[in-house]
Design a protein around this motif. Sequence first.
Motif, short mmCIF file in Angstrom:
data_model
loop_
_atom_site.label_atom_id
_atom_site.label_comp_id
_atom_site.label_asym_id
_atom_site.label_seq_id
_atom_site.Cartn_x
_atom_site.Cartn_y
_atom_site.Cartn_z
N VAL A 1 62.94 50.28 16.77
CA VAL A 1 62.76 49.67 15.46
C VAL A 1 61.85 48.45 15.61
O VAL A 1 61.87 47.77 16.61
CB VAL A 1 64.10 49.17 14.89
N THR A 2 61.03 48.20 14.60
CA THR A 2 60.13 47.06 14.71
C THR A 2 60.23 46.16 13.48
O THR A 2 60.90 46.49 12.51
CB THR A 2 58.67 47.52 14.84
N GLY A 3 59.55 45.02 13.57
CA GLY A 3 59.38 44.15 12.42
C GLY A 3 60.68 43.61 11.87
O GLY A 3 61.58 43.29 12.61
N THR A 4 60.76 43.52 10.55
CA THR A 4 61.92 42.87 9.93
C THR A 4 63.20 43.65 10.14
O THR A 4 64.28 43.07 10.22
CB THR A 4 61.70 42.67 8.42
N ASP A 5 63.10 45.00 10.26
CA ASP A 5 64.31 45.78 10.55
C ASP A 5 64.93 45.32 11.85
O ASP A 5 66.14 45.15 11.94
CB ASP A 5 63.97 47.27 10.70
N ARG A 6 64.09 45.12 12.85
CA ARG A 6 64.58 44.69 14.16
C ARG A 6 65.15 43.27 14.06
O ARG A 6 66.19 42.98 14.64
CB ARG A 6 63.44 44.77 15.18
N LEU A 7 64.47 42.41 13.32
CA LEU A 7 64.98 41.04 13.15
C LEU A 7 66.36 41.08 12.50
O LEU A 7 67.28 40.38 12.94
CB LEU A 7 64.00 40.20 12.32
N ASP A 8 66.52 41.91 11.47
CA ASP A 8 67.82 42.02 10.79
C ASP A 8 68.89 42.53 11.74
O ASP A 8 70.03 42.05 11.75
CB ASP A 8 67.72 42.96 9.59
N GLN A 9 68.50 43.54 12.55
CA GLN A 9 69.45 44.11 13.48
C GLN A 9 69.90 43.08 14.53
O GLN A 9 71.09 42.93 14.80
CB GLN A 9 68.75 45.28 14.18
N LEU A 10 68.93 42.33 15.05
CA LEU A 10 69.26 41.31 16.04
C LEU A 10 70.10 40.20 15.42
O LEU A 10 71.02 39.68 16.05
CB LEU A 10 67.98 40.73 16.67
N ALA A 11 69.80 39.86 14.17
CA ALA A 11 70.58 38.82 13.48
C ALA A 11 72.03 39.25 13.33
O ALA A 11 72.96 38.47 13.56
CB ALA A 11 69.96 38.52 12.12
N ALA A 12 72.22 40.54 12.96
CA ALA A 12 73.60 41.05 12.80
C ALA A 12 74.32 41.07 14.15
O ALA A 12 75.49 40.67 14.25
CB ALA A 12 73.56 42.45 12.18
N ASN A 13 73.62 41.54 15.19
CA ASN A 13 74.24 41.58 16.52
C ASN A 13 74.60 40.17 17.00
O ASN A 13 75.67 39.95 17.57
CB ASN A 13 73.29 42.22 17.54
N LEU A 14 73.69 39.24 16.78
CA LEU A 14 73.91 37.86 17.22
C LEU A 14 75.11 37.26 16.48
O LEU A 14 75.96 36.60 17.10
CB LEU A 14 72.65 37.03 16.99
N ALA A 15 75.19 37.53 15.18
CA ALA A 15 76.32 37.00 14.41
C ALA A 15 77.63 37.57 14.94
O ALA A 15 78.63 36.85 15.07
CB ALA A 15 76.15 37.33 12.92
N ALA A 16 77.62 38.87 15.27
CA ALA A 16 78.85 39.50 15.79
C ALA A 16 79.24 38.89 17.14
O ALA A 16 80.42 38.63 17.40
CB ALA A 16 78.65 41.01 15.91
N ALA B 1 58.81 41.24 24.46
CA ALA B 1 58.63 39.83 24.10
C ALA B 1 58.93 39.60 22.62
O ALA B 1 59.45 38.55 22.24
CB ALA B 1 57.20 39.39 24.43
N ALA B 2 58.62 40.60 21.78
CA ALA B 2 58.87 40.44 20.34
C ALA B 2 60.34 40.19 20.06
O ALA B 2 60.71 39.41 19.18
CB ALA B 2 58.38 41.68 19.59
N ASP B 3 61.22 40.86 20.83
CA ASP B 3 62.65 40.64 20.65
C ASP B 3 63.04 39.22 21.04
O ASP B 3 63.89 38.60 20.39
CB ASP B 3 63.46 41.64 21.49
N VAL B 4 62.44 38.72 22.10
CA VAL B 4 62.75 37.35 22.52
C VAL B 4 62.32 36.38 21.42
O VAL B 4 63.04 35.43 21.08
CB VAL B 4 62.05 37.01 23.86
N ARG B 5 61.15 36.62 20.85
CA ARG B 5 60.69 35.75 19.75
C ARG B 5 61.65 35.81 18.57
O ARG B 5 61.97 34.79 17.96
CB ARG B 5 59.29 36.15 19.29
N HIS B 6 62.10 37.01 18.22
CA HIS B 6 63.07 37.15 17.13
C HIS B 6 64.32 36.33 17.44
O HIS B 6 64.82 35.59 16.59
CB HIS B 6 63.49 38.61 16.94
N LEU B 7 64.84 36.49 18.66
CA LEU B 7 66.07 35.79 19.03
C LEU B 7 65.87 34.28 18.98
O LEU B 7 66.76 33.54 18.52
CB LEU B 7 66.54 36.23 20.42
#
Length: 240
Positions: free
Chosen positions: A5-20, A50-56
């Motif tokens: 998954v890329t872009g905002t979908d991935r950001l949303d997914q990481l945000a949900a995982n991080l919150a959990a 690297a994009a995931d690290v930037r999102h995080l």
Amino acid sequence: MAAAVTGTDRLDQLAANLAAVRRRIEAGCAAAGRDPASVTLIAVTKYFPAADVRHLARLGVTDVGESRDQEARAKVVEVGDDRLRWHFVGQLQRNKIRSVVRYAAVLHSLDRLELVGEVEAAAARYRSLPLPVLVQVALEPAVPGRGGAVPAAVPALAEAVAAAAHLRLAGVMAVAPRGAPPGPAFATLAAVAARLRQRYPAATMVSAGMSGDLEVAIEHGATHLRVGTALLGGRPALVR
Ligand SMILES: *Cc1c(COP(=O)(O)O)cnc(C)c1O
């Protein structure tokens, strides 16, 4: 790379995982009677781009963990965010030392006396500030390929690190054994950490707890959790 998954979908997914994960940490701290501020989350981003690290980082993550030097070294440059602290959590190979000391904020995996001299020499040459070092402890039953010094070897290693001018003994790290309950292993680690702190009061870090056992690690005094899968998703099976 495992992220489909890329872009905002991935950001949303990481945000949900991080919150959990943050909720799990809070619950674990509440159960253990600990302040959540005493626990630092390290996002282990090996095998993720690297994009995931930037999102995080955008989501508030400040600490990132990597276990393979070649990948880590390239990712540090690609991410290009000097506010992030990069933790090297993988097995330390002699020929990677000069690279690792350049970008690592903390080295979690010193487990052999014969490497201390080389880490010290590299830190002296390549760093302006001392390198915080954790002694990696092997917990029974030992995890093949994960390294670690047996508890009886920890004092000599700690002494060598403490005596090195460009290293700072910061604490201990361990990986729970596979196929055994993590509680007894983390209790052993807590005892090793307590003995170390008696002699070296500044060695306060206890790096323990991953996606599957972070609550147990919190219960046993972990100060730094290394969480990969619960934040980023699954990795290819062969990658540790
Ligand atoms: C990969 C890795 C982790 C993260 O493990 P997960 O189970 O994915 O959370 C933690 N510590 C070390 C040393 C690792 O290599």
